[in-house]
Motif scaffolding. Structure first.
Motif, PDB file in Angstrom:
ATOM      1  N   ASP A  94     -22.554   0.009 -28.819  1.00 19.59           N
ATOM      2  CA  ASP A  94     -21.531   1.106 -29.453  1.00 19.59           C
ATOM      3  C   ASP A  94     -20.694   1.116 -28.793  1.00 19.59           C
ATOM      4  O   ASP A  94     -20.587   1.348 -27.689  1.00 19.59           O
ATOM      5  N   VAL A  95     -18.962   1.524 -29.050  1.00 20.90           N
ATOM      6  CA  VAL A  95     -18.582   1.409 -28.091  1.00 20.90           C
ATOM      7  C   VAL A  95     -17.424   3.224 -29.045  1.00 20.90           C
ATOM      8  O   VAL A  95     -17.008   3.006 -30.364  1.00 20.90           O
ATOM      9  N   VAL A  96     -17.427   3.910 -28.195  1.00 17.51           N
ATOM     10  CA  VAL A  96     -16.325   5.753 -27.952  1.00 17.51           C
ATOM     11  C   VAL A  96     -15.072   5.223 -27.425  1.00 17.51           C
ATOM     12  O   VAL A  96     -15.189   4.539 -26.044  1.00 17.51           O
ATOM     13  N   ILE A  97     -13.546   5.301 -28.054  1.00 20.04           N
ATOM     14  CA  ILE A  97     -12.278   4.883 -27.412  1.00 20.04           C
ATOM     15  C   ILE A  97     -11.694   6.404 -28.171  1.00 20.04           C
ATOM     16  O   ILE A  97     -11.553   7.067 -28.578  1.00 20.04           O
ATOM     17  N   ILE A  98     -12.028   6.480 -26.801  1.00 21.05           N
ATOM     18  CA  ILE A  98     -11.199   8.616 -26.356  1.00 21.05           C
ATOM     19  C   ILE A  98      -9.110   8.233 -26.084  1.00 21.05           C
ATOM     20  O   ILE A  98      -9.328   7.313 -25.020  1.00 21.05           O
ATOM     21  N   THR A  99      -8.466   8.511 -26.917  1.00 24.38           N
ATOM     22  CA  THR A  99      -7.059   7.856 -26.380  1.00 24.38           C
ATOM     23  C   THR A  99      -6.347   9.578 -25.662  1.00 24.38           C
ATOM     24  O   THR A  99      -6.902  10.804 -27.092  1.00 24.38           O
ATOM     25  N   SER A 100      -5.819  10.065 -25.224  1.00 24.00           N
ATOM     26  CA  SER A 100      -5.595  11.674 -23.898  1.00 24.00           C
ATOM     27  C   SER A 100      -4.318  11.344 -23.796  1.00 24.00           C
ATOM     28  O   SER A 100      -3.394  10.246 -24.715  1.00 24.00           O
ATOM     29  N   LYS A 101      -3.749  12.592 -23.599  1.00 29.48           N
ATOM     30  CA  LYS A 101      -1.890  11.873 -23.138  1.00 29.48           C
ATOM     31  C   LYS A 101      -1.674  11.014 -22.208  1.00 29.48           C
ATOM     32  O   LYS A 101      -0.807  10.871 -21.873  1.00 29.48           O
ATOM     33  N   THR A 102      -2.591  10.578 -21.022  1.00 23.63           N
ATOM     34  CA  THR A 102      -2.802   9.918 -20.303  1.00 23.63           C
ATOM     35  C   THR A 102      -3.894   8.697 -20.063  1.00 23.63           C
ATOM     36  O   THR A 102      -2.818   7.136 -19.632  1.00 23.63           O
ATOM     37  N   SER A 103      -4.355   8.402 -20.744  1.00 25.56           N
ATOM     38  CA  SER A 103      -4.869   7.456 -20.973  1.00 25.56           C
ATOM     39  C   SER A 103      -5.110   6.494 -21.932  1.00 25.56           C
ATOM     40  O   SER A 103      -5.791   7.583 -23.269  1.00 25.56           O
ATOM     41  N   ILE A 104      -6.219   5.711 -22.521  1.00 26.24           N
ATOM     42  CA  ILE A 104      -7.123   5.166 -23.626  1.00 26.24           C
ATOM     43  C   ILE A 104      -8.160   4.758 -22.558  1.00 26.24           C
ATOM     44  O   ILE A 104      -8.246   3.659 -21.471  1.00 26.24           O
ATOM     45  N   SER A 105      -9.426   5.563 -23.166  1.00 22.65           N
ATOM     46  CA  SER A 105     -10.827   5.540 -22.476  1.00 22.65           C
ATOM     47  C   SER A 105     -11.664   4.938 -23.273  1.00 22.65           C
ATOM     48  O   SER A 105     -11.888   5.216 -24.030  1.00 22.65           O
ATOM     49  N   ARG A 106     -12.531   2.907 -22.998  1.00 19.68           N
ATOM     50  CA  ARG A 106     -12.977   3.008 -23.829  1.00 19.68           C
ATOM     51  C   ARG A 106     -14.842   2.588 -23.546  1.00 19.68           C
ATOM     52  O   ARG A 106     -14.673   1.794 -22.081  1.00 19.68           O
ATOM     53  N   TYR A 107     -15.125   3.390 -24.172  1.00 18.10           N
ATOM     54  CA  TYR A 107     -17.296   3.665 -23.712  1.00 18.10           C
ATOM     55  C   TYR A 107     -17.278   2.859 -23.972  1.00 18.10           C
ATOM     56  O   TYR A 107     -18.036   2.868 -25.044  1.00 18.10           O
ATOM     57  N   ALA A 108     -18.789   1.791 -23.612  1.00 16.06           N
ATOM     58  CA  ALA A 108     -19.562   1.096 -24.078  1.00 16.06           C
ATOM     59  C   ALA A 108     -20.587   1.845 -23.693  1.00 16.06           C
ATOM     60  O   ALA A 108     -20.969   1.778 -22.538  1.00 16.06           O
ATOM     61  N   TYR A 109     -22.132   1.813 -25.008  1.00 17.91           N
ATOM     62  CA  TYR A 109     -22.741   2.697 -24.962  1.00 17.91           C
ATOM     63  C   TYR A 109     -24.408   2.298 -25.821  1.00 17.91           C
ATOM     64  O   TYR A 109     -23.444   1.295 -26.425  1.00 17.91           O
ATOM     65  N   SER A 110     -25.536   2.321 -25.178  1.00 20.93           N
ATOM     66  CA  SER A 110     -27.219   2.000 -25.865  1.00 20.93           C
ATOM     67  C   SER A 110     -27.191   3.373 -25.756  1.00 20.93           C
ATOM     68  O   SER A 110     -27.906   4.208 -25.154  1.00 20.93           O
ATOM     69  N   LYS A 111     -28.122   4.138 -26.956  1.00 21.05           N
ATOM     70  CA  LYS A 111     -28.728   4.373 -27.766  1.00 21.05           C
ATOM     71  C   LYS A 111     -29.736   4.647 -26.544  1.00 21.05           C
ATOM     72  O   LYS A 111     -30.385   4.863 -27.228  1.00 21.05           O
ATOM     73  N   LYS A 112     -30.485   3.212 -26.073  1.00 23.16           N
ATOM     74  CA  LYS A 112     -31.461   3.182 -25.259  1.00 23.16           C
ATOM     75  C   LYS A 112     -31.890   3.485 -23.987  1.00 23.16           C
ATOM     76  O   LYS A 112     -32.278   4.155 -23.563  1.00 23.16           O
ATOM     77  N   PHE A 113     -30.682   4.693 -23.683  1.00 26.56           N
ATOM     78  CA  PHE A 113     -30.456   5.443 -22.367  1.00 26.56           C
ATOM     79  C   PHE A 113     -29.068   6.186 -22.938  1.00 26.56           C
ATOM     80  O   PHE A 113     -28.251   6.709 -22.489  1.00 26.56           O
ATOM     81  N   PRO A 114     -30.186   7.459 -23.528  1.00 23.61           N
ATOM     82  CA  PRO A 114     -29.988   8.791 -24.149  1.00 23.61           C
ATOM     83  C   PRO A 114     -29.447   9.776 -23.300  1.00 23.61           C
ATOM     84  O   PRO A 114     -30.332   9.529 -21.746  1.00 23.61           O
ATOM     85  N   MET A 115     -28.453  10.868 -22.971  1.00 21.93           N
ATOM     86  CA  MET A 115     -28.327  12.367 -22.308  1.00 21.93           C
ATOM     87  C   MET A 115     -28.271  13.159 -23.062  1.00 21.93           C
ATOM     88  O   MET A 115     -28.331  12.955 -23.425  1.00 21.93           O
ATOM     89  N   ASN A 116     -28.693  14.380 -21.978  1.00 21.30           N
ATOM     90  CA  ASN A 116     -28.101  16.113 -22.935  1.00 21.30           C
ATOM     91  C   ASN A 116     -27.112  15.765 -22.718  1.00 21.30           C
ATOM     92  O   ASN A 116     -26.800  16.459 -21.350  1.00 21.30           O
ATOM     93  N   ALA A 117     -26.464  15.704 -23.646  1.00 22.87           N
ATOM     94  CA  ALA A 117     -24.887  15.785 -24.183  1.00 22.87           C
ATOM     95  C   ALA A 117     -24.744  17.394 -23.855  1.00 22.87           C
ATOM     96  O   ALA A 117     -23.740  18.098 -23.441  1.00 22.87           O
TER      97      ALA A 117
END
Length: 205
Positions: A121-144
């Motif tokens: 799945d992909v999360v796209i974060i648009t900020s004031k300075t950039s557009i960041s696209r993160y691809a991730y798999s839920k098979k590798f969870p982290m402690n948010a």
């Protein structure tokens, strides 16, 4: 924005157990740079074209083959991001709560990429300075929750949106575009000594 700040932000983007437990181990990434206002070849030499990322609960460390920085360590207890530069014994840190780059929009895409054979799945974060696209798999969870105060580089925004370690990161700004793609994922127990802060420290100015 100065070149030094840009490089530090890049390292931050690059700069956070399988299945039910949070992933602990090492991920190797391949970096690719496309320069806009800064030459891609120079960025690759400074930041490096390979990065090793170690993560254990709320701590992470990354090292690369670039000449700009030796390594970077995040301590969730202090909420500080320590940076070790060549020719200096001092570790310079940022307060993880500081962030001048506010988020404008967050988008979610399902099954939008594949990395190392893992559907992502992909999360796209648009900020004031950039557009960041993160691809991730839920098979590798982290402690948010461990990164809830890590506002620097909007890492807490990504962590909360995905709750997984990123397998591919693409950042597009007016200064540069870079892609960091996982080439190897190694789940393993990590010694806490990897994340030890050694030597004098000082706040980055």
């Amino acid at each position: 924005m100065g070149n030094r700040m840009i490089l530090l932000l890049l390292c931050c983007f690059l700069a956070g157990k399988i299945m039910a437990q949070n992933f602990e181990g090492e991920i190797r990434y391949q970096n690719k740079f496309d320069g806009k206002m800064i030459a891609g070849e120079m960025m690759e030499k400074l930041v490096g074209d390979e990065l090793d990322y170690f993560i254990k609960e709320g701590k992470y460390k990354n090292t690369s083959n670039g000449s700009f920085m030796n390594y970077q360590v995040y301590d969730d207890k202090a909420n500080r991001l320590y940076n070790k530069f060549p020719k200096s014994d001092t570790l310079f840190y940022y307060d993880g709560a500081e962030n001048a780059d506010s988020v404008i929009r967050i988008e979610h895409l399902n099954n939008a990429d594949t990395v190392l054979g893992y559907p992502c799945d992909v999360v796209i974060i648009t900020s004031k300075t950039s557009i960041s696209r993160y691809a991730y798999s839920k098979k590798f969870p982290m402690n948010a929750a461990a990164y809830k105060k890590h506002a620097y580089a909007n890492w807490n925004t990504y962590a909360n949106a995905s709750k997984s370690v990123p397998l591919k990161i693409t950042v597009d700004s007016k200064y540069y575009k870079f892609t960091s793609t996982a080439t190897a994922i190694t789940p393993k127990k990590l010694n806490d000594q990897i994340f030890t802060i050694e030597g004098p420290t000082a706040k980055m100015k």
